[in-house]
Design a protein around this motif. Structure first.
Motif: not given
Lengths: 211, 921
Positions: A40, A42-44, A46-47, A104, A132-133, A136, A139-141, A143-144
């Protein structure tokens, strides 16, 4: 995939730390979770890398840098430099920690750029949305990566990135300087996220169970 | 400016002081604990009302005087009690949700109650645990999570949507007050590719609860936008293939999609789907094969993540593509109409239909036709763009071929054989039936055999009976069919003649026809009713058939309604078969007005004709004749019988009618006269009674009108007559004789009835009677006594006597002019006839053997005598009878009495007072 879990359990499963790695001793179920999170991540990445290039183009277009972005010494922002991809001393946990720290820091910097752009370009909602994207996503990366690092038994490093953020540009930066700083932050972010994609892909292969 | 500030400060200080002062004055007399309770439904509420000491002292009350009201209704005393002099406790079971006002009241005295405090109680439910929490992500829009909040709490309840991606990254979102079942996180705040832990917390005054949490990656619950089909393009030289291209929707990178592509012929067709495995690659185009040439197809597509997570997108907008042309699949359907011009020539109209799109495979640019006579090498070729071709052919057999051409090539030919005139047709179809079904007309038949290669169904509107109007419609049907639905060119309420031709390899068989309606209705108009015959008890109705166009259905029957116009007469009806167009109503009342109408009915109802009125006859035909003819015959028979009778009895009748009047000249009176008194005495002495039988009296009344007194002979006689009339008019007893009888009620008045005017009239009526009384008393009368008297008999006059016109005695000479006479004779006996012997002096002229002659003779006698009366004035004498004698009145006018009296029976009839002047011939 939706997991139905108990809230207390979920809160206690997240651990932080980049100090140690115990990948060889992780149970199989935990490895699956690490691999899934890595996938996930990695996919994140990439996106985010795809969106980052769009963001940089959009930002340049919005700021009026028709003759190209101005050059400002990199040390002015004291941004962390991504590690060399060909570094022989490539160690997964350390690389993950470096990326997490950069996530961070970059999220904080981009948040400041977003604040500045909301003041400078109130109506540029698409730019705001792209910023913002990125925030966000970072932040998700974060967390992962945190989840992966904790799964790998790595403790959190001290003082990672926060000092750089705190030493960033002051709030009274002039508008022009804010625009230029924003450009360099976004460019730095683009560079970092591209490096993250490469490292996570390498890490996936590293952690992929042998057939 | 400073002044304003000072003033404002001053006012503020003053207002504050006032408010505090009012507060100190308004001291609460009591209060309730708890002050704002929230109670769960079904639980108990315990509250205390505490009175203020000052209130107690001031009003001299205590807690015993407290009572409670809940929602304005007094609470039962069982539910509260007094704790001490200042406190009263109440316990309530809260059994309904919502707000309720609880008040503490004090009974000051019998009439005065004061509410000292009140609280608002809220009764509700604790929040239920939210269930079925789920989320769906609309990429670049939002992630919407929804749940089932459970039952309403009836209390203010807050919902918190919680989301965490990490222990140090927890976000809480308060839902708006009016939302309790869903929450949406807007893009770009959605954390893709990260496990989000989501749960919902609910809280109100009665408790709080938390839903089960779910952990999901928003990417896994994406419902993507539908793809966009960019093109559906032809592929060169491939008439059955179209290439479809599309653009995938916006999804996060690394998000792999699969697609489902479907297509259909434009129109109300079913969708056909490309097998999913053919489109689950990342390719964004696909070529669809085995399509129909020159056909428009609609394409649509949807997508989903290829790992089966997430949701299918909606179907995309349709994209239309059209395949290229191909050769026509077959030739156009062909048919003909034949009109025989003479024995050797026929006018043939060859017609064909445009090919269906599925058969044309393109735009037909022309038709190619050949016409070839059997056993002839001469072929006529025609190319046309029209859909019919007219030609005159001989009576031989012809073969007609027809093909269609488009840009891709020519179709196969269709063949139609035109049989020779002399050739007998092949077998027709059997059991043709038609009936409407779902707005179409279904025609069904039975095949005549396996040699049939197809059928041609021909139909046309029959607007006039047994006549088909233009245009003629037709269609071809395949060999295997045994029924066909006619939908086009079929209108409801119209009659169609449907003809089926079986086709034997292009050769038409014998036709078979059937009339049908797509939809029937009641007739548009009723029949036109006529009366064919009206009788006494029957009437024959006749009505015309409704025109086919107005029938709007098959006439199933006619109903005849009829009623008489008398009050409260119910209408009768008779149902008549549809084939009948006339009917006879029987058992009607005679001489009665009837109203009749005829209703023509189809299966959908009937329509009445206009009403026709008629009156039955009073008499049936022949009834009058049956009455009149017998009556006439009877009358005739009676007449004949009477005539025969009279003829047979003519002797008697003659005697009655024309009695022999003796000639006074031959009377013995003559002899009795003073000069011949002896003679009379000798002849009419007691030894020889005048009427020996004493039975019959002979009465003769002669009525005569005298126009003028000129006929009177002399002045004395006129005077005598005048005096006589006056005497009559004044004599009441004289007026009630024969002249006053009912028989004399004719316009002719008797003398006695006449008034003075009539008396003075020149026309006077004189009744003359001669009575021979047979009573013994009469015999005792002396002949010398002149028996002249007015008859008092009430015997009516004979009819012929009342009608003097019928008995005009011809020309009575100058004296008879203007004189009316009445001649009355009765009671003449046979013996009397003996008395009617002719006078010897008359023997030469009278033939006593001939009755008729005698009759004529009598008339002649009268006539002769009348001729002698010219200038003679009558004299009247009244002769009152004795008791046993008939009263006789004799009146003379113009002639002398006893003119016809026989000598033997003669009674002196009229004698001037003592001056009778016997008439001598």
């Amino acid at each position: 995939m939706i997991r139905l879990i108990q809230r207390d359990q979920q809160l206690t499963t997240h651990q932080t730390g980049c100090s140690n790695t115990h990948t060889d001793f992780l149970p199989m179920s935990n490895m699956d979770s690490v691999n899934e999170t890595l996938e996930r991540s990695y996919n994140l990445s990439v996106w985010l890398a795809h969106e980052a290039s769009s963001l940089l183009e959009l930002y340049i277009d919005m700021q009026g840098f028709r003759d190209g972005p101005p050059r400002i010494p990199d040390d002015h922002l004291q941004l962390p430099m991504p590690p060399s991809p060909d570094d022989e001393d490539w160690e997964p946990t350390r690389r993950l920690c470096q990326h997490r720290t950069a996530c961070r820091l970059l999220a904080t910097l981009l948040d400041r750029v977003l604040g500045e752009q909301r003041e400078l370009n109130e109506t540029r909602h698409h730019l705001h949305q792209q910023l913002q994207l990125a925030i966000t996503g970072l932040q998700g990366l974060d967390a992962n990566l945190s989840h992966v690092l904790s799964s790998l038994g790595s403790g959190e490093e001290e003082g990672d990135g926060q000092s750089h953020v705190l030493s960033g540009p002051s709030s009274d930066t002039a508008h022009w300087e804010a625009k230029v700083n924003g450009y360099h932050i976004i460019a730095h972010y683009t560079h970092w996220v591209a490096r993250t994609v490469e490292d996570l892909e390498r890490l996936k292969d590293h952690l992929k169970p042998e057939a | 400016m400073q002044g304003y500030v000072t003033l404002t400060v001053y006012l503020y200080i003053q207002i504050s002081v006032c408010i505090r002062t009012v507060d100190s004055f308004i001291e609460k007399p009591a209060y309730i604990i708890p002050e704002s309770p929230v109670i769960a439904l079904g639980s108990r509420l315990r509250a205390s009302c505490i009175l203020n000491d000052s209130f107690i002292k001031e009003n001299k009350v205590d807690a015993n005087q407290i009572f409670w009201n809940l929602k304005g209704i007094r609470v039962s005393e069982d539910n509260y009690h007094t704790v001490n002099s200042t406190v009263s406790n109440v316990t309530l079971n809260m059994s309904s949700v919502g707000n309720a006002l609880l008040t503490c009241n004090v009974q000051l005295n019998e009439d005065q109650v004061i509410t000292v405090f009140g609280i608002q109680i809220k009764v509700g439910l604790p929040p239920e645990k939210p269930k079925n929490l789920s989320c769906i992500t609309y990429h670049r829009k939002n992630m919407t999570c929804s749940w089932n909040p459970g039952n309403s709490t009836y209390l203010p309840t807050t919902y918190q949507f919680k989301l965490s991606i990490a222990p140090d990254n927890l976000k809480s979102h308060q839902l708006p007050n009016d939302v309790n079942s869903s929450y949406a996180i807007l893009f770009p705040n959605i954390h893709y590719f990260v496990f989000n832990t989501i749960w919902v917390e609910v809280k109100n005054d009665l408790g709080n609860t938390t839903s089960d949490s779910i952990q999901l990656d928003p990417v896994d619950v994406i419902k993507p936008d539908p793809p966009v089909i960019t093109s559906a393009q032809q592929i060169k030289n491939m008439s059955t293939v179209l290439s479809v291209k599309w653009e995938k929707p916006s999804v996060p990178a690394t998000y792999k999609l699969k697609y489902i592509l479907r297509y259909k012929i434009v129109g109300p067709q079913n969708w056909m789907q490309v097998p999913p495995e053919d489109t689950d690659t990342q390719k964004e185009s696909f070529s669809i094969q085995e399509l129909k040439p020159f056909t428009e197809y609609a394409f649509t597509i949807r997508c989903k993540r290829n790992d089966e997570t997430g949701y299918w997108s909606d179907w995309s907008l349709e994209k239309i593509g059209k395949t290229p042309e191909a050769k026509p699949f077959r030739g156009p359907p062909i048919w003909r109409t034949v009109e025989n011009l003479d024995s050797s020539k026929r006018r043939i109209c060859i017609m064909w239909k445009e090919l269906e799109k599925s058969d044309a495979n393109g735009i037909i640019v022309k038709y190619k036709m050949t016409i070839k006579k059997k056993s002839s090498t001469n072929i006529k070729k025609i190319e046309t763009k029209k859909l019919e071709y007219n030609i005159t052919l001989s009576d031989g057999e012809y073969e007609i071929t027809l093909g269609a051409s488009n840009s891709a090539g020519d179709s196969p030919n269709e063949i139609l054989i035109l049989p020779a005139v002399t050739e007998s047709a092949f077998l027709p179809v059997q059991n043709v039936s038609t009936y409407p079904q779902a707005g179409q007309l279904m025609v069904e038949w039975k095949s005549p055999g396996s040699a049939v290669s197809g059928y041609v169904i021909e139909w046309c509107e029959e607007s006039i009976k047994d006549s088909c109007s233009e245009p003629l419609y037709w269609k071809t049907v395949k060999k295997a069919a045994s029924k066909v639905f006619l939908k086009d060119n079929i209108m409801p309420f119209k009659r169609y003649k449907i003809t089926i031709y079986p086709m034997y390899s292009g050769r038409p068989g014998a036709p078979r026809s059937k009339l049908a309606y797509l939809q029937q209705d009641r007739p548009a108009s009723g029949p036109l009713v006529h009366l064919k015959h009206v009788g006494k008890k029957e009437v024959k109705l006749m009505w015309s058939e409704i025109p086919v166009k107005e029938q709007r259905g098959f006439i199933t029957h006619y109903t005849i309604f009829y009623r008489s116009c008398t009050a409260n007469e119910t209408s009768l009806s008779i149902v008549v078969d549809a084939m009948c167009q006339e009917h006879e109503l029987t058992s009607l009342k005679g001489n009665t007005l009837y109203v009749v109408r005829v209703m023509a009915s189809t299966v959908k109802g009937g329509t009445n004709s206009s009403e026709v009125n008629f009156t039955t006859l009073s008499y049936a035909k022949g009834e009058i004749e049956a009455i009149v003819v017998p009556i006439c015959l009877s009358f005739l028979l009676i007449t004949v019988v009477t005539i025969l009778f009279c003829f047979n009895k003519r002797h008697l009748i003659k005697k009655y009618i024309w009695p022999n009047v003796p000639d006074p000249a031959n009377s013995r009176v003559v002899e009795w006269s003073p000069s011949t008194g002896n003679l009379i005495q000798n002849n009419l002495g007691p030894k020889e009674p005048m009427n020996p039988d004493g039975v019959i009296s002979d009465v003769t009344i002669i009525e005569a009108d005298v126009d003028d007194e000129k006929y009177l002979s002399n002045e004395d006689e006129i005077k005598q007559l005048t005096s006589l009339k006056k005497e009559k008019s004044t004599s009441e007893e004289h007026s009630s004789g024969i002249g006053g009888s009912s028989c004399m009620s004719s316009p002719r008045q008797s003398v006695s009835d006449s008034d003075s005017e009539s008396v003075q009239n020149t026309t006077s009526t004189v009744q003359y009677s001669t009575v021979l009384v047979s009573s013994p008393g009469y015999r005792c009368q002396q002949p010398s006594a002149q028996a002249f008297a007015r008859s008092e008999s009430t015997q009516p006059l004979l009819e012929n006597e009342e009608k003097p016109d019928e008995h005009a005695y011809g020309n009575f000479g100058t004296c008879s002019l203007g004189v009316k006479r009445q001649y009355f004779k009765q009671h003449t006996s046979i013996e009397e006839t003996n008395l009617n012997k002719p006078h010897p002096n008359e023997a030469e002229r009278l033939d006593d053997t001939n009755e008729d002659n005698s009759f004529r003779l009598n008339q002649m006698e009268v006539s002769d005598q009348n001729s002698h009366l010219e200038g003679f004035c009558p004299t009247v004498d009244t002769f009152q009878s004795s008791n046993n004698q008939t009263v006789v009145k004799l009146e003379f006018l113009g002639f002398r009495p006893g003119l016809e009296t026989d000598q033997q029976s003669y009674m002196p009839q009229a004698v001037k007072h003592n001056s009778y002047m016997p008439q001598s011939k």
